[in-house]
Every structure is written in C-alpha cells, then in structure tokens.
Design a protein around this motif. Structure first.
Motif, PDB file in Angstrom:
ATOM      1  N   ILE A 268       0.612   8.344 -10.491  1.00  0.00           N
ATOM      2  CA  ILE A 268      -0.496   9.197  -9.803  1.00  0.00           C
ATOM      3  C   ILE A 268      -1.257   8.115  -8.957  1.00  0.00           C
ATOM      4  CG2 ILE A 268      -2.673  10.154 -10.011  1.00  0.00           C
ATOM      5  CD1 ILE A 268      -1.667  11.251 -12.839  1.00  0.00           C
ATOM      6  N   MET A 269      -1.248   6.956  -9.234  1.00  0.00           N
ATOM      7  CA  MET A 269      -2.178   5.823  -8.387  1.00  0.00           C
ATOM      8  C   MET A 269      -1.450   5.635  -7.269  1.00  0.00           C
ATOM      9  SD  MET A 269      -3.611   3.143 -11.157  1.00  0.00           S
ATOM     10  CE  MET A 269      -3.501   1.826  -9.754  1.00  0.00           C
ATOM     11  N   TYR A 270      -0.040   5.350  -7.175  1.00  0.00           N
ATOM     12  CA  TYR A 270       0.887   5.216  -6.270  1.00  0.00           C
ATOM     13  C   TYR A 270       0.848   6.498  -5.146  1.00  0.00           C
ATOM     14  CZ  TYR A 270       2.785   1.751  -9.157  1.00  0.00           C
ATOM     15  OH  TYR A 270       2.933   0.687  -9.976  1.00  0.00           O
ATOM     16  N   ILE A 271       1.005   7.714  -5.483  1.00  0.00           N
ATOM     17  CA  ILE A 271       0.816   8.853  -4.653  1.00  0.00           C
ATOM     18  C   ILE A 271      -0.301   8.868  -3.793  1.00  0.00           C
ATOM     19  CG2 ILE A 271       0.590  11.230  -4.578  1.00  0.00           C
ATOM     20  CD1 ILE A 271       2.420  11.298  -7.053  1.00  0.00           C
TER      21      ILE A 271
ATOM     22  N   LEU B 218       0.356  -2.371  -3.778  1.00  0.00           N
ATOM     23  CA  LEU B 218       0.996  -1.432  -4.427  1.00  0.00           C
ATOM     24  C   LEU B 218       2.473  -1.341  -4.577  1.00  0.00           C
ATOM     25  CD1 LEU B 218      -1.442   1.293  -3.425  1.00  0.00           C
ATOM     26  CD2 LEU B 218      -1.434   0.623  -5.574  1.00  0.00           C
ATOM     27  N   ILE B 219       3.121  -1.916  -3.404  1.00  0.00           N
ATOM     28  CA  ILE B 219       4.317  -2.000  -3.408  1.00  0.00           C
ATOM     29  C   ILE B 219       5.124  -2.889  -4.321  1.00  0.00           C
ATOM     30  CG2 ILE B 219       6.327  -2.824  -1.887  1.00  0.00           C
ATOM     31  CD1 ILE B 219       4.736  -1.813   0.585  1.00  0.00           C
ATOM     32  N   LEU B 220       4.319  -4.161  -4.602  1.00  0.00           N
ATOM     33  CA  LEU B 220       4.708  -5.068  -5.599  1.00  0.00           C
ATOM     34  C   LEU B 220       4.416  -4.700  -7.066  1.00  0.00           C
ATOM     35  CD1 LEU B 220       3.307  -8.159  -3.665  1.00  0.00           C
ATOM     36  CD2 LEU B 220       5.851  -7.720  -3.999  1.00  0.00           C
ATOM     37  N   ASP B 221       3.196  -3.752  -7.319  1.00  0.00           N
ATOM     38  CA  ASP B 221       3.035  -3.434  -8.560  1.00  0.00           C
ATOM     39  C   ASP B 221       3.911  -2.209  -8.745  1.00  0.00           C
ATOM     40  OD1 ASP B 221       0.802  -3.276 -10.754  1.00  0.00           O
ATOM     41  OD2 ASP B 221       1.172  -1.313 -10.445  1.00  0.00           O
ATOM     42  N   LEU B 222       4.531  -1.442  -7.930  1.00  0.00           N
ATOM     43  CA  LEU B 222       5.564  -0.476  -8.117  1.00  0.00           C
ATOM     44  C   LEU B 222       6.864  -1.491  -8.700  1.00  0.00           C
ATOM     45  CD1 LEU B 222       7.125   2.314  -8.008  1.00  0.00           C
ATOM     46  CD2 LEU B 222       7.376   1.758  -5.621  1.00  0.00           C
TER      47      LEU B 222
ATOM     48  N   LEU C  84       3.897 -13.628  -4.083  1.00  0.00           N
ATOM     49  CA  LEU C  84       3.141 -12.713  -3.490  1.00  0.00           C
ATOM     50  C   LEU C  84       2.381 -11.557  -4.347  1.00  0.00           C
ATOM     51  CD1 LEU C  84       6.312 -11.808  -1.086  1.00  0.00           C
ATOM     52  CD2 LEU C  84       4.361 -13.148  -0.748  1.00  0.00           C
ATOM     53  N   TYR C  85       3.017 -11.293  -5.672  1.00  0.00           N
ATOM     54  CA  TYR C  85       2.237 -10.571  -6.318  1.00  0.00           C
ATOM     55  C   TYR C  85       0.654 -10.792  -6.685  1.00  0.00           C
ATOM     56  CZ  TYR C  85       1.546  -6.949 -10.272  1.00  0.00           C
ATOM     57  OH  TYR C  85       1.220  -5.907 -11.015  1.00  0.00           O
ATOM     58  N   LEU C  86       0.718 -12.210  -7.074  1.00  0.00           N
ATOM     59  CA  LEU C  86      -0.698 -12.610  -7.086  1.00  0.00           C
ATOM     60  C   LEU C  86      -1.504 -12.981  -5.950  1.00  0.00           C
ATOM     61  CD1 LEU C  86      -2.087 -13.232  -9.852  1.00  0.00           C
ATOM     62  CD2 LEU C  86      -1.593 -15.920  -9.660  1.00  0.00           C
TER      63      LEU C  86
ATOM     64  N   GLY D 136      -3.308   7.251   0.987  1.00  0.00           N
ATOM     65  CA  GLY D 136      -4.854   6.963   1.339  1.00  0.00           C
ATOM     66  C   GLY D 136      -5.074   5.704   1.986  1.00  0.00           C
ATOM     67  N   ASN D 137      -4.418   4.491   1.805  1.00  0.00           N
ATOM     68  CA  ASN D 137      -4.307   3.206   2.466  1.00  0.00           C
ATOM     69  C   ASN D 137      -3.711   3.245   3.819  1.00  0.00           C
ATOM     70  OD1 ASN D 137      -5.921   1.610   0.607  1.00  0.00           O
ATOM     71  ND2 ASN D 137      -4.319   1.770  -0.715  1.00  0.00           N
ATOM     72  N   LEU D 138      -2.393   4.189   3.669  1.00  0.00           N
ATOM     73  CA  LEU D 138      -1.754   4.187   5.307  1.00  0.00           C
ATOM     74  C   LEU D 138      -2.899   4.848   6.062  1.00  0.00           C
ATOM     75  CD1 LEU D 138       0.715   3.656   6.688  1.00  0.00           C
ATOM     76  CD2 LEU D 138       1.793   6.015   5.937  1.00  0.00           C
ATOM     77  N   LEU D 139      -3.315   5.867   5.665  1.00  0.00           N
ATOM     78  CA  LEU D 139      -4.391   6.624   6.696  1.00  0.00           C
ATOM     79  C   LEU D 139      -5.653   5.812   7.049  1.00  0.00           C
ATOM     80  CD1 LEU D 139      -4.087  10.404   5.064  1.00  0.00           C
ATOM     81  CD2 LEU D 139      -3.445   9.893   7.453  1.00  0.00           C
TER      82      LEU D 139
END
Length: 343
Positions: free
Chosen positions: A51-54, A91-95, A120-122, A59-62
């Motif tokens: 849900i967070m990724y969706i 979010l990409i790295l957390d995915l 990069l994640y940190l 939202g961040n892109l907009l």
C-alpha cells in the motif's frame, strides 16, 4: 519502553504442537523463529508495504513534477523536489529489500550489487532528514531575517546545499560497502565477522546523529519558527497593524518537519533499546521458546519495534498528501499540471 503497551502475543496451540515435534535447535532454525511465533506481524508488514509503494511512488512523482515547474521552483520548492526524488529512491530500494527479505526473491545477492545496495539503501535514509533540516533552517532564516531572504534563500544556494547534503550522506554511508561482502559459496550478502564491532560502533554513531540528533535540531528550529511568527503577530497587534497570515509554504514545511520528527524519533528510541531485549539462549528447542521469559520479552520487543518501524516509513509517503491538505497554491498548480495547461 517497558511501560509501553505491547500487542499481545497469542501462542497458537497448533503452532506450539507443530514446533514441539521438532527437535532441531534454535541455532539451526533462528531464521524461522519469527515466522513461527510472529506470523501476523510479518505478513502485515508485507502488505502494508505494498500500500505504501502504491501511494508513495504516485504521490512523490507528482510532487517532484510539480515542484520543478517554473512558478513553484523557488528555494523551498527545490528542497521539496529533491526530497520527493530522495523518497522515490528510498522506496525503490525498500521494494528490493522487501522482495528479498519478506518475499524470498533474490534482488541483491550478487557481486558488487551486494555492497552497492548497502551503501545506497542507508544513503537515501540519511538524505531525507538532512534535506528536511536544510529547508527548516532556510524557513527560520526567512522568518527571522526577512531582509536577508533574497540573499540566503535562493534556488541557486538551495541546490548547492542539497548537493553538499547528498555527498555528505554518501560519505557517511560509503563505508557500509566495506562491512558487507558477497560470498559466492553461500550465495549470500553477509557481514564480515571481523568487522562486526567496527560496523556496530560506526552505524550506532551515525544513526543516532541522523535519526535522533537531526530530528531534535529540526524540532528546535520549528519551535523557533513558531515563536518568531507569534512574536511578529504580537508586535503587529501592539502597533495596530494588519496581522499577516502564516504563508501556506511555511505551514507545509512545518507539517513535513513535524511528520518526520514524530515518525523518526520512535524508531530511533526502539533502535537504541535493541540491546536491552536480546534473544534468549540458543541451546533450547524451538518448543521451549514460548516458556522462556527472555525470548518472550524479545519477541514482544521485536513485534513492537516492527510496528514502530513500519509507521516510521510513512514519512517517505506522506509529503504529497500534506502538500494537498496544507497548500492551496499547490492544489491549484496540481490541477493546472494534470490538465496539461501552462500556469
């Protein structure tokens, strides 16, 4: 932390019976302990993240596309555009992290990728509070010294500071690639044992600075901003002048700052208490874990910290929706952008 109300652990009879049939030692099954005893929290984490990724990616892109448009790309807009890109990167790295650790899909157990991911994640996690500190400092300067705003609060200066903050994050996290190594024979990205003590000291120090000291600094600056706004209103009342309203940009920035503080500080506290709730001894069978008070305390702590961590991730998702609620100008220009019109 001991006074916190933890969600109850329910020891399912079927699970206990299943575990009691196994004579394997905890040492051989340590990766399975959480799956056996805390299945609900682990499965919840996976689906909450989806849900967070969706909402986070959209939202961040907009937000990024809007903040880089000409009418919005003032100095604060530069910080918010960079923050949106930083949140997307996280979010990409957390995915990738979620796919690897929660879904069992190998995403970074490869040469070079193993070390690069650790860095990069940190880095993306450090960049977010630093950028928030940057625009909070700028907002304080704009409120406290309005005549110097045109000197210190410019897009060019903001971009220079942002580049410095990104490189600072990379500098602090670059050493993470030295601590982890890809082992081909195990096909796994693991911490090198002889570097474990150095890693613990370095990571503890940097994370306490980024996720405890920096949010406290942001909180202090926010308090100063609010104080200066109230002071200006009091002076205006005494001089019988028109009371100015707090600008939407200031309101948005304060909201973003407070969301980061309230989501980050609990995670830092939970992290700091990690050593206070260690796992129990490993020389007992899995069926004995629910009878061991040390293990029960550890599992309660783990469950609570997992919930706190997931809540802490929401500040990478919430900013766009804060802008929508707090920013009238943001809403107007968003509609213009979505209709593909010029401002």
């Amino acid at each position: 932390m001991e006074t916190t109300t933890f969600p109850n652990l329910f020891w399912d009879d079927n699970v206990t019976e299943h575990v009691s049939q196994s004579s394997d030692m905890v040492e051989e099954n340590i990766d399975k302990i959480y799956e056996i005893y805390l299945p609900r929290i682990l499965s919840s984490s996976k689906y909450v993240r989806i849900i967070m990724y969706i909402f986070g990616f959209s939202g961040n892109l907009l937000a990024f596309l809007l903040w880089i448009r000409k009418p919005m790309i003032h100095s604060s807009g530069c910080y918010l555009a960079a923050l949106a890109m930083s949140d997307i990167a996280f979010l990409i790295l957390d995915l990738l992290y979620s796919l690897h650790n929660e879904w069992g899909i190998n995403t970074f157990n490869f040469p070079i990728m193993c070390e690069t991911f650790a860095i990069l994640y940190l880095t993306t996690q450090y960049t977010s509070p630093l950028l928030t500190l940057g625009f909070t400092t700028e907002r304080y300067i704009a409120i406290k010294f309005p005549l110097k705003r045109k000197i210190y609060c410019t897009p060019k200066r903001a971009i220079t500071i942002m580049i410095f903050l990104v490189f600072l994050s990379l500098a602090l996290c670059g050493i993470q690639g030295y601590f982890v190594t890809y082992y081909k024979e195990k096909n796994d990205c693991l911490m090198t044992k002889d570097k474990l003590q150095i890693w613990e000291s370095w990571t503890w120090s940097t994370e306490m600075v980024m996720f405890l000291a920096v949010p406290v600094m942001i909180l202090a600056l926010n308090m100063l901003v609010i104080f200066e706004i109230r002071k200006s209103r009091t002076i205006a009342l005494e001089l019988r002048r028109i009371i100015f309203k707090t600008s939407a940009t200031t309101t948005m920035l304060l909201a973003v700052s407070f969301v980061l503080i309230f989501t980050t500080l609990p995670v830092s506290i939970a992290y700091a208490l990690n050593n206070s709730f260690p796992p129990g001894i490993i020389h007992i069978s899995l069926s004995d874990i629910n009878k061991d008070p040390v293990w029960r305390a550890h599992l309660r702590y783990y469950e609570a910290s997992k919930i706190i961590y997931i809540v802490g991730l929401t500040h990478y998702v919430m900013n766009f929706y804060i802008y929508l609620v707090a920013g009238d100008k943001f809403r107007r220009h968003l509609l213009i952008m979505l209709r593909c019109k010029k401002s």
